[in-house]
Design a protein around this motif. Sequence first.
Motif, PDB file in Angstrom:
ATOM      1  N   VAL A 141       1.281   0.282  18.026  1.00 44.57           N
ATOM      2  CA  VAL A 141       0.087   1.090  18.296  1.00 44.57           C
ATOM      3  C   VAL A 141      -0.936   0.883  17.176  1.00 44.57           C
ATOM      4  N   GLU A 144      -2.746  -2.345  17.693  1.00 42.50           N
ATOM      5  CA  GLU A 144      -3.762  -2.182  18.754  1.00 42.50           C
ATOM      6  C   GLU A 144      -5.010  -1.495  18.192  1.00 42.50           C
ATOM      7  N   PHE A 218      -3.563   7.347  18.773  1.00 40.32           N
ATOM      8  CA  PHE A 218      -2.102   7.483  18.818  1.00 40.32           C
ATOM      9  C   PHE A 218      -1.677   8.461  19.906  1.00 40.32           C
ATOM     10  N   ARG A 221      -1.723   6.918  23.316  1.00 37.74           N
ATOM     11  CA  ARG A 221      -0.799   5.807  23.564  1.00 37.74           C
ATOM     12  C   ARG A 221       0.674   6.189  23.522  1.00 37.74           C
ATOM     13  N   ARG A 222       0.984   7.293  22.862  1.00 31.77           N
ATOM     14  CA  ARG A 222       2.393   7.498  22.509  1.00 31.77           C
ATOM     15  C   ARG A 222       3.278   7.970  23.662  1.00 31.77           C
TER      16      ARG A 222
END
Length: 276
Positions: A141, A144, A218, A221-222
Amino acid sequence: MRLMTSDYTELSAPGHGYVTGPLRPDMAHDLLERYGFAVVHSPSGEVSAEDAHREMAAVRAGLGLGEPYAPLLYRDRGAPPVTEVTRKPDADHPAFHTGAAQGWHTDGLLEDIGTIRTTLLYCVRPARGGGRTFLLNAGRVFAELGDRDPEAAEVLLRGTILGRRSTIPGAVREAVGPVFAALGDGHYATRYGEGRVERWYPRDAEEQRCLARALRYFRSRRDDPDVRIDLLLRSGQCLVFRNDVLAHGREHFTDDPRRPRLLLRSLHTDAPERVS
Ligand SMILES: [Fe+2]
């Protein structure tokens, strides 16, 4: 270590992932190098706490890990090196001894980034409901984010951006450091977390904005199974993961009071090595 997006997609089924044969550290090595974690299981299925201690020692030996590390936070409290993670009526630890969910974090609250490289979590008894362990490919992440918003990523590398404060009553201590640090092989060590222990220290308004963007990324995405896996450990299964490169958390759980959830945890400052 290679941590690829597609690998995590394959491993996203709750309660599965690749579970190796009975304590097969030879296979576990490959999985650890590829994914940053492995699950090995006992040959006997249901286990007692004594069995678990013995089998954790076998896993350590098979992976070339040294003795469990006593974290700074507990060193002066006389805590055993292998911790029992279970609900206790006189809970004195906000995560170990309650059934509450535990937010994203890495182990070693007061240690420098990358110090605790490996965590072992051995399941003696699962919960009646819930209690999944989540793993997040935090470095992926971060990479990215670096591509999309380099300024936001840069803030997470700054050495005084994140304080982590002990929430144990009577032990108010805080350690400050970066969220990510380059390991020199193209990967990053992490101490990413968002829970109750973090204190953020942006230097100015601009850094505050960058940090907000980074943390928002974050959060966005997490939950994606490309970078996250949820594991429900069964009795006799031992999760081994790279605490320096993966963040982790826990789902809340409920117990059968006669058979409360019991996990054993040990921390290690070394990473698995092949033992010939
Ligand atoms: Fe943890």
